[in-house]
Design an enzyme around this catalytic site. Structure first.
Site, PDB file in Angstrom:
ATOM      1  N   GLY A 112       0.845  -1.185   0.000  1.00  0.00           N
ATOM      2  CA  GLY A 112       0.000   0.000   0.000  1.00  0.00           C
ATOM      3  C   GLY A 112       0.880   1.233   0.000  1.00  0.00           C
ATOM      4  N   MET A 113       0.941   1.927  -1.124  1.00  0.00           N
ATOM      5  CA  MET A 113       1.855   3.066  -1.274  1.00  0.00           C
ATOM      6  C   MET A 113       1.082   4.381  -1.197  1.00  0.00           C
ATOM      7  SD  MET A 113       4.515   1.649  -4.184  1.00  0.00           S
ATOM      8  CE  MET A 113       5.665   3.013  -3.886  1.00  0.00           C
ATOM      9  N   SER A 114       1.383   5.158  -0.169  1.00  0.00           N
ATOM     10  CA  SER A 114       0.700   6.434   0.059  1.00  0.00           C
ATOM     11  C   SER A 114       1.411   7.606  -0.597  1.00  0.00           C
ATOM     12  CB  SER A 114       0.595   6.694   1.562  1.00  0.00           C
ATOM     13  OG  SER A 114       1.892   6.895   2.114  1.00  0.00           O
ATOM     14  N   GLY A 115       2.601   7.355  -1.125  1.00  0.00           N
ATOM     15  CA  GLY A 115       3.407   8.451  -1.646  1.00  0.00           C
ATOM     16  C   GLY A 115       4.348   9.034  -0.613  1.00  0.00           C
ATOM     17  N   GLY A 116       4.341   8.451   0.582  1.00  0.00           N
ATOM     18  CA  GLY A 116       5.214   8.911   1.655  1.00  0.00           C
ATOM     19  C   GLY A 116       6.489   8.094   1.744  1.00  0.00           C
ATOM     20  N   VAL A 117       7.373   8.512   2.638  1.00  0.00           N
ATOM     21  CA  VAL A 117       8.672   7.857   2.742  1.00  0.00           C
ATOM     22  C   VAL A 117       8.561   6.450   3.323  1.00  0.00           C
ATOM     23  CG1 VAL A 117       9.175   8.866   5.022  1.00  0.00           C
ATOM     24  CG2 VAL A 117      11.061   8.146   3.533  1.00  0.00           C
ATOM     25  N   ASP A 118       7.642   6.227   4.259  1.00  0.00           N
ATOM     26  CA  ASP A 118       7.557   4.925   4.924  1.00  0.00           C
ATOM     27  C   ASP A 118       7.144   3.815   3.962  1.00  0.00           C
ATOM     28  OD1 ASP A 118       8.280   6.064   7.363  1.00  0.00           O
ATOM     29  OD2 ASP A 118       6.211   6.545   7.873  1.00  0.00           O
ATOM     30  N   MET A 155      -4.344   3.585  -2.853  1.00  0.00           N
ATOM     31  CA  MET A 155      -5.796   3.640  -2.699  1.00  0.00           C
ATOM     32  C   MET A 155      -6.230   5.094  -2.546  1.00  0.00           C
ATOM     33  SD  MET A 155      -6.207   0.438  -0.059  1.00  0.00           S
ATOM     34  CE  MET A 155      -4.799   0.989   0.905  1.00  0.00           C
ATOM     35  N   CYS A 164     -10.489   2.421   9.374  1.00  0.00           N
ATOM     36  CA  CYS A 164      -9.927   2.463   8.024  1.00  0.00           C
ATOM     37  C   CYS A 164      -8.856   1.389   7.871  1.00  0.00           C
ATOM     38  CB  CYS A 164      -9.345   3.846   7.733  1.00  0.00           C
ATOM     39  SG  CYS A 164      -8.581   3.984   6.093  1.00  0.00           S
ATOM     40  N   CYS A 167      -7.415  12.283   6.985  1.00  0.00           N
ATOM     41  CA  CYS A 167      -7.194  12.542   5.557  1.00  0.00           C
ATOM     42  C   CYS A 167      -8.369  13.222   4.873  1.00  0.00           C
ATOM     43  CB  CYS A 167      -6.838  11.237   4.838  1.00  0.00           C
ATOM     44  SG  CYS A 167      -8.172  10.027   4.732  1.00  0.00           S
TER      45      CYS A 167
END
EC number: 2.8.1.13
Length: 364
Positions: free
Chosen positions: A10-16, A36, A106, A204
């Site tokens: 699950g890639m949020s666009g953040g570094v983690d 997502m 969520c 969010c």
């Protein structure tokens, strides 16, 4: 599905989550990135800056990282199911005078529920996220355990206490043994453009963190004003609607008194906000409902744990025992400030998550 080495991150666009994808690829997994998009604000209020995990910028960042890592990337629109499962719950809870934490639901239903379904569609046995937690299988209990991340400052186990055994079986948490500083350093070392990206702090789907305005827009009407009363039932004045108040609140009451006043309870049936003094905000016992247990199948007897009543709270010693119909009575050994209905109480045995539930009410 048979075990394989394919994993959906699950890639949020953040570094983690970006470093999560990198680490799994380095470990030999066949990595697929999925972002997502759960929230598209119909009023155009949603942030589109780099702090929002639901923004177009976040999707762009995730795609860019996937390109750098050489992995496929997909974007999935889950805005309708997110609204039905999470946003409606959030609004309903506030209208009932409670203070919800939508992130825990969520995680259960979207980030680990719908993501796992998508993973299976893509032929992947595993899913992975950038949460700072650890997982292990206990042979004696025949159960998967959720444990705190080694970086206790970033530990996110509180937010994942609602995960099921099935979800944990398929979940990977590569960052559980890392600190945030190590993750950022690694991202910079391998040249990821999100290495210094700021973290998203707000809910969010709440523009500018103004949940009151958000709820009013969603319900398309003003909230009904009501009465302030003290703990003895005496009328003190009028409030602006129960969604504007939470347990322990002092600011914004608009009441004059020789001593500071705090919200100590909310009575949604009578639309009354009950206020008292500082000592009235504290409590030792609560009842939780809608409980979920991880390290045990079911709470069948009284046990000693540490527990905390909100994400930012410190753990404290407590006794938990079954109470009535699938509820739990939680008795802290020391008083806790602002036991708030709607928030989650999470139980620990050392660094292992025992389980948790939704605070129904303070008993005393």
């Amino acid at each position: 599905m048979e075990v394989n080495n394919r994993v959906v991150v699950g890639m949020s666009g953040g570094v983690d989550s970006s470093v999560t994808a990198y680490l799994l690829k380095e470990q030999g997994f066949e990595v697929i990135g999925v972002t997502m998009r759960v929230w598209v604000d119909p009023y155009g209020k949603a942030r589109d800056d780099d702090k929002s995990c639901c923004s177009l910028k976040a999707i762009h960042d995730a795609k860019k990282v996937a390109e750098i890592l050489g992995i496929p990337h997909y974007t999935v629109n889950l805005s309708e199911v997110f609204y039905d499962k999470i946003v409606k719950y959030f609004i309903d809870e506030y209208l009932k005078g409670r203070t919800p934490n939508p992130c825990v639901f969520c995680n259960r239903f979207i980030k680990f529920g719908d993501l796992l379904e998508k993973a299976h569609e893509l032929g992947a046995y595993y899913i992975a996220t950038g949460h700072y937690v650890r997982k292990e299988y206990d042979e004696d209990r025949k159960r998967y355990l959720l444990k705190k991340g080694l970086d206790f400052k970033k530990d996110q186990s509180y937010m994942l206490y609602r995960l099921t055994q099935e979800q944990l079986k398929h979940a990977l948490f590569p960052l559980g043994n890392y600190t945030k500083e190590e993750v950022r350093a690694l991202a910079e070392k391998i040249g990821l453009p999100v290495a210094d990206k700021r973290e998203s702090q707000e809910i969010c789907f709440i523009p500018d963190n103004d949940y009151k305005a958000f709820i009013k827009r969603q319900i398309k009407k003003d909230v009904k004003p009501g009465e302030f009363r003290d703990i003895h039932g005496n009328f003190l004045g009028y409030h602006k609607g129960i969604i504007n108040y939470t347990i322990g609140q002092r600011k914004g009451l608009g009441l004059s008194s020789d001593r500071p006043l705090y919200v100590v309870d909310i009575d949604p049936e009578n639309n009354v906000v009950i206020v008292g003094h500082q000592e009235d905000v504290w409590g030792e016992e609560l009842i939780s409902s809608n409980n979920n247990f991880i390290s045990i199948e079911k709470l069948e007897e009284e046990i000693k744990v540490t527990a905390k009543i909100r994400y930012t709270a410190k753990e404290d010693e407590a006794i938990i025992k079954p109470y009535g119909d699938d509820k739990v009575l939680v008795r802290f050994l020391r008083p806790q400030r602002a036991i708030t209905p709607g928030q989650s109480v999470v139980f620990y045995d050392g660094d292992v998550v025992v389980g948790g539930g939704i605070i129904e009410k303070k008993v005393r």
